[in-house]
Design an enzyme around this catalytic site. Structure first.
Site, PDB file in Angstrom:
ATOM      1  N   ASP A 140       0.805  -1.224   0.000  1.00  7.87           N
ATOM      2  CA  ASP A 140       0.000   0.000   0.000  1.00  7.87           C
ATOM      3  C   ASP A 140       0.840   1.278   0.000  1.00  7.87           C
ATOM      4  O   ASP A 140       2.032   1.264   0.292  1.00  7.87           O
ATOM      5  CB  ASP A 140      -0.959   0.004   1.203  1.00  7.87           C
ATOM      6  CG  ASP A 140      -0.221  -0.185   2.545  1.00  7.87           C
ATOM      7  OD1 ASP A 140       0.787  -0.909   2.573  1.00  7.87           O
ATOM      8  OD2 ASP A 140      -0.654   0.409   3.546  1.00  7.87           O
ATOM      9  N   GLU A 164      -0.544  -1.942   5.223  1.00  5.19           N
ATOM     10  CA  GLU A 164       0.367  -1.871   6.376  1.00  5.19           C
ATOM     11  C   GLU A 164       0.209  -0.548   7.112  1.00  5.19           C
ATOM     12  O   GLU A 164       0.408  -0.463   8.322  1.00  5.19           O
ATOM     13  CB  GLU A 164       1.823  -2.042   5.910  1.00  5.19           C
ATOM     14  CG  GLU A 164       2.822  -2.233   7.043  1.00  5.19           C
ATOM     15  CD  GLU A 164       3.221  -0.947   7.753  1.00  5.19           C
ATOM     16  OE1 GLU A 164       3.386  -0.973   8.983  1.00  5.19           O
ATOM     17  OE2 GLU A 164       3.340   0.098   7.094  1.00  5.19           O
ATOM     18  N   GLU A 165      -0.162   0.488   6.366  1.00  4.78           N
ATOM     19  CA  GLU A 165      -0.116   1.853   6.902  1.00  4.78           C
ATOM     20  C   GLU A 165      -1.341   2.239   7.725  1.00  4.78           C
ATOM     21  O   GLU A 165      -1.399   3.340   8.255  1.00  4.78           O
ATOM     22  CB  GLU A 165       0.032   2.870   5.753  1.00  4.78           C
ATOM     23  CG  GLU A 165       1.313   2.727   4.938  1.00  4.78           C
ATOM     24  CD  GLU A 165       2.551   3.262   5.657  1.00  4.78           C
ATOM     25  OE1 GLU A 165       2.417   3.760   6.787  1.00  4.78           O
ATOM     26  OE2 GLU A 165       3.644   3.169   5.079  1.00  4.78           O
ATOM     27  N   HIS A 201       8.099   8.639   4.207  1.00  7.70           N
ATOM     28  CA  HIS A 201       6.919   9.463   4.539  1.00  7.70           C
ATOM     29  C   HIS A 201       7.140  10.949   4.222  1.00  7.70           C
ATOM     30  O   HIS A 201       6.445  11.800   4.767  1.00  7.70           O
ATOM     31  CB  HIS A 201       6.473   9.294   6.002  1.00  7.70           C
ATOM     32  CG  HIS A 201       5.918   7.920   6.305  1.00  7.70           C
ATOM     33  ND1 HIS A 201       4.782   7.707   7.050  1.00  7.70           N
ATOM     34  CD2 HIS A 201       6.335   6.685   5.949  1.00  7.70           C
ATOM     35  CE1 HIS A 201       4.540   6.407   7.148  1.00  7.70           C
ATOM     36  NE2 HIS A 201       5.487   5.760   6.484  1.00  7.70           N
TER      37      HIS A 201
HETATM   38 NI    NI Z   1       6.586   1.131   5.447  1.00  6.08          NI
END
Ligand code: NI
Length: 398
Positions: A82, A140-141, A369
């Protein structure tokens, strides 16, 4: 030698893996929405004749590659698929085509690498024993995370049942060509804490007539640091940070009725984590009560601690050193960030290592990020080849 064969295949297939990574990078999808990504992964596996199932946790794909005596040993390899709600600022030909969505945490690299690993292993089925189970995991996020859903759906129980699991994650502090690894405690659990402190509001000039929730919340915030400094075992890393305080009031001279406080609790030990969360609730509600107010504590449980099983991790280090050379396998510190690969590590021996992606000369080292995150794509050759090598070596040991 098998390691040379793997190196050759990783090198030969590198342009194809780069193309896969760029396709994924151009078409990022948010957690729980990875429909096209799942279809794309399945189409590649289909093209290479690799048995797979699409639809795990909706958009996930699980694939199987059988070597000799397929039932004799099973290992799982995991990549997350993702992306994040970030607008990409890189000006590259493979820039995100989805406005506001970006592969800013390298999950495109993890997925492309694991597809590269699949391609390599598919060519070598005569040369290794056992079965490799490849897990392309969505979400995962975003809580509750795809890993816990896959585990509930039986990904670790359904035959072929893996004896252990490996995963890798990009690390832009580390040059491409290297990996970082750490045995034991590696990444933190992360839980969200929501406190609502209620008092009785009124004119700030007459505090004796009311119950001030601002004062109570302040006492709670200060007292809760005692959980970290006095209750936590000093050898277990523990963090409690409050990032948000809001009162229902809106003036200097008004005592509000309510204050909301929000924070994050992180640690590296599951038993202590449970004790700490109970203590946080107890202290917060107890203080509010003793001061004549009320506190409701809600805790949203996040990912557990990620523990790299020591024996497996030492073997991974040894195999990686054989494949990459000792100078390219570095020891890295633990981190207080969290990752849902931790869910697997709570169930079976697991090892999560970091893949170097930086190229300082070319200025490629922006943190994950951020809207300028990118990788030196030579890391894909390391990522794909190393994981194939680790899988075949571990299958000899299981
Ligand atoms: Ni990651």
């Amino acid at each position: 030698m098998l390691s040379n064969k793997i190196r050759e295949l990783a090198h030969k297939n590198h342009p194809a893996v780069v193309a896969i990574r760029r396709h994924l990078h151009m078409h990022p999808e948010l957690s729980f929405q990875e429909k096209q990504t799942g279809l794309f992964i399945a189409s590649k596996l289909e093209e290479w004749g690799i048995r797979h199932e699409h639809g795990w946790a909706e958009n996930g794909v699980v694939a199987y590659i059988e070597g000799q005596t397929p039932e004799s040993a099973v290992i799982a390899l995991r990549a997350d698929i993702d992306a994040l709600p970030i607008q990409e600022a890189n000006e590259v030909p493979y820039c995100s085509r989805n406005p506001g969505v970006m592969h800013a945490c390298g999950h495109d690299v993890h997925t492309a690498s694991l597809l590269g690993t699949a391609f390599i292993l598919k060519q070598l089925t005569a040369h290794f024993r056992g079965t490799v189970k490849l897990i392309f995991q969505p979400a995962e996020e975003k809580l509750p995370g795809g890993a816990s859903i896959l585990i509930e759906e039986g990904v670790l129980q359904k035959p072929p049942k893996p004896a252990e699991i490996l995963g890798q994650h990009v690390l832009p502090e580390l040059p491409s060509g290297k990996i970082g690894i750490r045995e034991g405690m590696f990444m933190a659990s992360a839980d969200e804490i929501y406190l609502t402190v209620t008092g009785k509001g009124g004119h700030a000039a007459a505090p004796h007539q009311f119950t001030d929730p601002v004062y109570i919340a302040s006492q709670i915030i200060v007292a809760l640091q005692e959980v970290v400094s006095r209750r936590a075992n000093p050898i277990i890393p523990t963090v409690l940070s409050f990032g948000k305080i809001n009162s229902s009031g809106g003036a200097t001279n008004v005592i509000p009725n309510e204050v909301k406080v929000e924070g994050t609790f992180r640690t590296m030990d599951e038993i202590w984590r449970a004790e700490a969360l109970a203590t946080i609730e107890q202290v917060a509600t107890g203080i509010a009560k003793s001061l004549g107010g009320f506190c409701e504590a809600k805790i949203k449980k996040g990912y557990p601690c990620l523990i790299n099983e020591p024996r497996l991790t030492r073997r991974v280090k040894k195999h990686a050193t054989g494949y990459l050379g000792a100078e390219n396998v570095v020891e890295i510190p633990m981190r207080m960030t969290s990752e849902d690969f931790a869910c697997y590590s709570q169930v079976l021996p697991a090892c999560f290592y970091r893949l170097g992606t930086a190229n300082d000369e070319q200025g490629i080292n922006s943190p994950v990020h951020t809207n300028t995150f990118d990788v030196d794509e030579s890391c894909l050759e390391t990522g794909a080849g190393l994981m194939a090598w680790l899988a075949v070596k571990e299958l000899e040991e299981i």
